[in-house]
Motif scaffolding. Structure first.
Motif, mmCIF file in Angstrom:
data_model
loop_
_atom_site.group_PDB
_atom_site.id
_atom_site.type_symbol
_atom_site.label_atom_id
_atom_site.label_comp_id
_atom_site.label_asym_id
_atom_site.label_seq_id
_atom_site.Cartn_x
_atom_site.Cartn_y
_atom_site.Cartn_z
ATOM 1 N N ASN A 62 0.838 -1.189 -0.022
ATOM 2 C CA ASN A 62 -0.030 -0.212 0.175
ATOM 3 C C ASN A 62 0.836 1.299 0.020
ATOM 4 O OD1 ASN A 62 0.887 0.296 2.639
ATOM 5 N ND2 ASN A 62 -0.949 0.010 3.565
ATOM 6 N N GLY A 63 2.107 0.972 -0.213
ATOM 7 C CA GLY A 63 3.130 2.197 -0.303
ATOM 8 C C GLY A 63 3.632 2.736 1.035
ATOM 9 N N LYS A 64 3.126 2.112 2.144
ATOM 10 C CA LYS A 64 3.379 2.715 3.608
ATOM 11 C C LYS A 64 4.818 2.053 3.843
ATOM 12 C CE LYS A 64 -0.917 3.688 5.271
ATOM 13 N NZ LYS A 64 -0.891 4.869 5.845
ATOM 14 N N PRO A 65 5.783 2.904 4.426
ATOM 15 C CA PRO A 65 6.999 2.374 4.805
ATOM 16 C C PRO A 65 6.954 1.701 6.186
ATOM 17 C CG PRO A 65 7.213 4.743 4.519
ATOM 18 C CD PRO A 65 5.714 4.541 4.582
ATOM 19 N N TYR A 66 7.877 0.857 6.421
ATOM 20 C CA TYR A 66 8.115 -0.078 7.673
ATOM 21 C C TYR A 66 9.528 -0.420 7.477
ATOM 22 C CZ TYR A 66 7.411 -4.508 5.307
ATOM 23 O OH TYR A 66 7.630 -5.699 4.194
ATOM 24 N N PHE A 67 9.998 -1.169 8.921
ATOM 25 C CA PHE A 67 11.267 -1.849 8.952
ATOM 26 C C PHE A 67 11.082 -3.021 9.263
ATOM 27 C CE2 PHE A 67 11.205 0.951 12.632
ATOM 28 C CZ PHE A 67 11.701 -0.118 13.475
ATOM 29 N N ASN A 68 12.170 -4.135 9.202
ATOM 30 C CA ASN A 68 12.393 -5.237 9.996
ATOM 31 C C ASN A 68 13.818 -5.063 10.452
ATOM 32 O OD1 ASN A 68 10.010 -6.660 9.361
ATOM 33 N ND2 ASN A 68 10.854 -7.000 7.226
ATOM 34 N N LEU A 69 13.862 -5.694 11.816
ATOM 35 C CA LEU A 69 15.225 -5.735 12.361
ATOM 36 C C LEU A 69 15.759 -7.101 12.279
ATOM 37 C CD1 LEU A 69 17.354 -4.642 14.295
ATOM 38 C CD2 LEU A 69 16.212 -5.181 16.140
ATOM 39 N N GLY A 74 20.526 -12.920 9.472
ATOM 40 C CA GLY A 74 19.396 -12.678 8.456
ATOM 41 C C GLY A 74 18.192 -12.791 8.816
ATOM 42 N N GLN A 75 17.866 -13.575 10.061
ATOM 43 C CA GLN A 75 16.503 -13.895 10.354
ATOM 44 C C GLN A 75 15.848 -12.614 11.133
ATOM 45 O OE1 GLN A 75 16.252 -17.212 13.374
ATOM 46 N NE2 GLN A 75 13.874 -17.025 13.254
ATOM 47 N N ILE A 76 14.619 -12.359 10.765
ATOM 48 C CA ILE A 76 13.972 -11.100 11.159
ATOM 49 C C ILE A 76 13.534 -11.362 12.822
ATOM 50 C CG2 ILE A 76 11.483 -9.840 11.074
ATOM 51 C CD1 ILE A 76 11.749 -10.710 8.186
ATOM 52 N N ILE A 77 13.846 -10.425 13.580
ATOM 53 C CA ILE A 77 13.575 -10.492 14.993
ATOM 54 C C ILE A 77 12.564 -9.595 15.426
ATOM 55 C CG2 ILE A 77 15.535 -11.802 15.972
ATOM 56 C CD1 ILE A 77 17.071 -9.066 16.113
#
Length: 110
Positions: A62-69, A74-77
């Motif tokens: 939908n165009g909204k920014p977000y982030f993964n740590l 390399g695994q998303i926590i």
């Protein structure tokens, strides 16, 4: 000061939310089958939060920014909420960097 809040999902899995000093959730974990694994996830966030290279800056469909740590493997926590702007996402990342290393743990599962 930030805090990690551990809760139980409807399916029985454990998850944590990292909350900033103002109570706003700034990072949410995946579901963990054991509380020990959930605590390991918290430690991984604390250890990786300061490293800017661990943040995967994304944009939702939908165009909204977000982030993964991500952890070193390399695994998303943890994942952020959807933000209204790239600047807001960057503020969210800075908030995780500031709050996670010294955050307390509030276990609400017992």
């Amino acid at each position: 000061m930030g805090k990690f809040v551990i809760t139980t999902r409807a399916n029985g899995e454990f998850q944590f939310n990292l909350k900033a000093g103002n109570g706003q959730t700034i990072l949410t974990s995946e579901g963990y089958t054991t509380k020990a694994a959930c605590n390991n996830g918290i430690e991984s966030v604390k250890n990786n939060a300061a490293d800017d290279n661990r943040y995967d800056r994304k944009e939702a469909k939908n165009g909204k920014p977000y982030f993964n740590l991500k952890a070193g493997n390399g695994q998303i926590i943890g994942s952020s909420e959807m933000y209204e702007s790239v600047a807001a996402r960057e503020n969210g990342i800075e908030s995780v960097k500031k709050n996670a290393p010294d955050a307390t743990i509030d276990d609400q599962t017992s």
